[in-house]
Design an enzyme around this catalytic site. Structure first.
Site, mmCIF file in Angstrom:
data_model
loop_
_atom_site.group_PDB
_atom_site.id
_atom_site.type_symbol
_atom_site.label_atom_id
_atom_site.label_comp_id
_atom_site.label_asym_id
_atom_site.label_seq_id
_atom_site.Cartn_x
_atom_site.Cartn_y
_atom_site.Cartn_z
ATOM 1 N N ARG A 15 0.838 -1.201 0.000
ATOM 2 C CA ARG A 15 0.000 0.000 0.000
ATOM 3 C C ARG A 15 0.877 1.256 0.000
ATOM 4 O O ARG A 15 1.038 1.921 -1.021
ATOM 5 C CB ARG A 15 -0.935 -0.014 1.222
ATOM 6 C CG ARG A 15 -2.100 0.993 1.129
ATOM 7 C CD ARG A 15 -1.767 2.435 1.398
ATOM 8 N NE ARG A 15 -1.180 2.674 2.720
ATOM 9 C CZ ARG A 15 -0.765 3.855 3.143
ATOM 10 N NH1 ARG A 15 -0.834 4.917 2.346
ATOM 11 N NH2 ARG A 15 -0.210 3.997 4.351
ATOM 12 N N ASP A 16 1.484 1.573 1.113
ATOM 13 C CA ASP A 16 2.249 2.812 1.209
ATOM 14 C C ASP A 16 3.473 2.789 0.297
ATOM 15 O O ASP A 16 3.905 3.826 -0.202
ATOM 16 C CB ASP A 16 2.669 3.062 2.656
ATOM 17 C CG ASP A 16 3.076 4.497 2.904
ATOM 18 O OD1 ASP A 16 2.617 5.378 2.158
ATOM 19 O OD2 ASP A 16 3.851 4.748 3.830
ATOM 20 N N HIS A 208 5.602 4.891 12.403
ATOM 21 C CA HIS A 208 5.692 4.863 10.943
ATOM 22 C C HIS A 208 6.632 5.991 10.526
ATOM 23 O O HIS A 208 6.299 7.167 10.655
ATOM 24 C CB HIS A 208 4.293 5.082 10.350
ATOM 25 C CG HIS A 208 4.241 5.075 8.862
ATOM 26 N ND1 HIS A 208 3.723 4.018 8.152
ATOM 27 C CD2 HIS A 208 4.622 6.001 7.948
ATOM 28 C CE1 HIS A 208 3.788 4.292 6.852
ATOM 29 N NE2 HIS A 208 4.333 5.497 6.710
ATOM 30 N N CYS A 241 5.758 10.306 0.469
ATOM 31 C CA CYS A 241 4.560 11.137 0.642
ATOM 32 C C CYS A 241 4.528 12.193 -0.451
ATOM 33 O O CYS A 241 5.529 12.884 -0.676
ATOM 34 C CB CYS A 241 4.595 11.802 2.022
ATOM 35 S SG CYS A 241 3.293 13.029 2.277
ATOM 36 N N ASN A 250 9.719 4.924 2.864
ATOM 37 C CA ASN A 250 9.617 4.369 4.206
ATOM 38 C C ASN A 250 10.944 3.771 4.641
ATOM 39 O O ASN A 250 11.830 3.516 3.823
ATOM 40 C CB ASN A 250 8.560 3.252 4.216
ATOM 41 C CG ASN A 250 7.181 3.757 3.890
ATOM 42 O OD1 ASN A 250 6.522 4.349 4.729
ATOM 43 N ND2 ASN A 250 6.729 3.529 2.671
#
Length: 310
Positions: A15-16, A208, A241, A250
């Site tokens: 997902r991220d 996170h 982001c 990440n």
């Protein structure tokens, strides 16, 4: 540190990791990524976000991904949702067994990300957590921009503590502090977690971190030392982001795993299988990924590798 024997890592690459990538990844390849994560030992995976596909085209196949998820009673499949419509879509799949909701620490970021105020995002988060409970599944929440906002700058720790306390009333399994744009530092991380634990000592805290400014791994260590029990990470360090200038993604699952395992903290993950997944994913994305472990390799080297040095 002697009292910390294990840390849970939530795999967020499906997902991220993928959602802001311009190169579209097929449903089949997303399911392969999930399968590789499971094979490496992951037991909790953020598999998709249920958002407007016009806003996040990479997540347009969320239902198809869920339909192909392996049957495994040990797995927790997380669906990220921003509103009631997203929650209903996730629940309708019958495969998501944990909803992830997001509240945002500042009004400007909340409006840009979710079209609502910061307080509005807290209320929606509480409502979705209650909805999950009514359907017999768990839910967790993330406070985005906990350590800084791309629009408003510094975020007061008291504001984050206030939000955590409000969401805690709805009964999430945990609340995550997200350094969404990668501006956090270890001292800030430890301070914020300590403030939350002073108010809510029983609350499980997840973290996170984005490695935008190179502090991600240090922040993970500071968070664990301060009492965080769970860490989000992405194979290869993929992700980022859209509101963060120069976002580097990440923290990499294999980098976090190496650090913790070398420190005697169990993760349940297989570093060699994570590195193999990294190699596959880098080939799929047609670019090198940010993971330092993929560049440097594991340690200690195998006996065969040592022989080759001499």
């Amino acid at each position: 540190m002697n009292s910390i024997s294990s840390v849970e890592i939530v795999e967020v690459s499906p997902r991220d990791g993928l959602q802001n990538e311009s190169q579209y990844v097929s449903t089949m390849h997303k399911l392969t990524l999930i399968a590789r994560a499971i094979n490496a030992g992951s037991r909790r995976i953020e598999v998709a976000s249920f958002v407007n596909p016009r806003a996040v085209p990479q997540m347009a196949d969320a239902e198809k991904v869920c339909a192909g998820l392996p049957e495994n009673d040990e797995m927790t499949y997380i669906g990220l949702v921003m509103n009631h419509r997203g929650a209903e879509r996730a629940l309708a799949t019958g495969r998501i067994n944990q909803l992830g909701v997001v509240a945002v620490a500042t009004d400007t970021f909340a409006m840009a990300n979710q079209g609502q105020t910061s307080n509005g995002s807290v209320e929606i988060a509480k409502e979705i957590i209650s909805l999950a409970h009514s359907k017999g599944i768990t839910a967790q929440a993330t406070i985005a921009a906990s350590f800084g906002c791309p629009f408003e700058g510094e975020v007061m720790q008291e504001r984050v503590v206030e939000m955590v306390s409000a969401i805690f009333e709805a009964g999430p399994v945990e609340i995550a502090l997200a350094d969404t744009i990668g501006v956090g530092n270890p001292a800030h991380v430890a301070s914020l977690i300590n403030k939350i634990r002073d108010v809510l000592p029983s609350l499980p805290i997840r973290v996170h971190f984005h490695n935008t400014r190179g502090t991600g791994i240090a922040n993970v260590w500071a968070a664990i030392c301060a009492g965080a029990a769970t860490v989000d990470a992405s194979i290869g360090g993929l992700g980022g982001c859209p509101f963060a200038s120069g976002a580097a993604g990440n923290v990499a699952t294999e980098d976090v795993t190496y650090m913790l395992e070398r420190a005697g903290i169990q993760t349940g993950l297989d570093i060699d299988k994570l590195l193999a997944a990294n190699e596959w994913l880098a080939s799929l994305m047609d670019k090198p990924l940010a993971s330092m472990m993929a560049k440097a390799g594991s340690f200690p080297a195998s006996k065969q590798d040592i022989k080759e040095y001499f």
